[in-house]
Scaffold this active site. Structure first.
Site, PDB file in Angstrom:
ATOM      1  CB  CYS A   1     136.150  27.634  -1.618  1.00 40.65           C
ATOM      2  SG  CYS A   1     137.668  27.877  -1.680  1.00 40.65           S
TER       3      CYS A   1
ATOM      4  CG  HIS B   1     135.251  27.435  -6.285  1.00 37.21           C
ATOM      5  ND1 HIS B   1     134.680  28.490  -5.661  1.00 37.21           N
ATOM      6  CD2 HIS B   1     136.545  27.360  -5.852  1.00 37.21           C
ATOM      7  CE1 HIS B   1     135.467  29.044  -4.948  1.00 37.21           C
ATOM      8  NE2 HIS B   1     136.688  28.329  -4.867  1.00 37.21           N
TER       9      HIS B   1
ATOM     10  CD  GLU C   1     131.344  29.105  -7.006  1.00 36.04           C
ATOM     11  OE1 GLU C   1     132.367  29.513  -6.542  1.00 36.04           O
ATOM     12  OE2 GLU C   1     131.053  27.915  -6.817  1.00 36.04           O
TER      13      GLU C   1
END
Length: 234
Positions: A87, A204, A206
């Site tokens: 990002c 994302h 994660e």
């Protein structure tokens, strides 16, 4: 066990998410690298996390690109070191010229925060090797400037050289205009450099790696990294 370095800028807000996944879920050693540091502490892999570095003033990533630590990060990457930007981290990579292209304002000029689907365009890169072919991964996005753009010649090179990592798709892995959340050219959601050691993506992973969240599709990327980096760094 390898050592991962997560760079933290003023305004980073996904650094702890990334550290948690690498350290707690994937069982790796992680060090936090402050933006004013000038020592990468012998890390085997560097991550630029998401957030709003320096408040996203000017262009997203434009100021962070000149943080003191970036001189060492750029030097590290140019020597073949592994670098991953997510990002805002992807935006910083573009601003630093470490990956081709730029991230522009989303077509609708609105901040978008939702789950989307992406598919790996190539499964022979360090961060996609464990991703099942033609599988639609459900990964969250959260950005206002995620529209990937590059000139026609650059787009051709990216396609020819296998540098496109991900494309936005629907839940059945079909790459369509309707599945493009931000207007990115050719539905591009992630790219790498020509040397294939620097990787950037807007979604994302994660945020989709913990079973407590009910979605672990992002873990495929971290497994890809460990499968490749661990064997090479031992």
């Amino acid at each position: 066990m390898n050592k991962f370095g997560v760079v933290i800028f003023p305004g980073s807000n996904c650094d702890q998410d990334m550290i948690y996944v690498l350290e707690t879920i994937m069982g790796q050693k992680v060090v936090q690298l402050w933006h004013k540091d000038t020592d990468l502490q012998g890390c085997d892999f560097i991550v630029l996390p998401g957030g709003f570095s320096y408040g996203d003033y000017l262009r997203s990533g434009a100021i962070a690109r000149f943080s003191p630590i970036m001189e060492k990060v750029i030097e590290y990457a140019n020597k073949g070191g592994y670098l991953f930007g997510v990002c805002n981290g992807f935006q910083i990579l573009c601003e630093a010229g470490l990956v081709p292209g730029a991230l522009l304002h989303n077509t609708e000029r609105k901040f978008i925060c939702k789950n989307v689907f992406i598919k790996a365009e190539n499964t022979d890169t360090l961060i996609t090797s464990a991703v099942p072919k033609n599988k639609a991964l459900k990964i969250p996005i959260a950005h206002g400037e995620g529209k990937y753009y590059a000139d026609e010649e650059t787009i051709k090179k990216l396609n020819d050289n296998g540098q496109i990592l991900f494309r936005y798709c629907d839940e059945n892995a079909n790459v369509t205009d309707a599945a493009n959340p931000n207007g990115s050219l050719q539905n591009i959601g992630g790219v790498c450099n020509a040397g294939k050691n620097v990787f950037g993506m807007m979604p994302h992973p994660e945020r989709a790696a913990d079973s407590e969240l009910g979605n672990t599709d992002g873990r495929f990327l971290f497994e890809s990294i460990l499968n490749s980096v661990v064997s090479q760094c031992q």
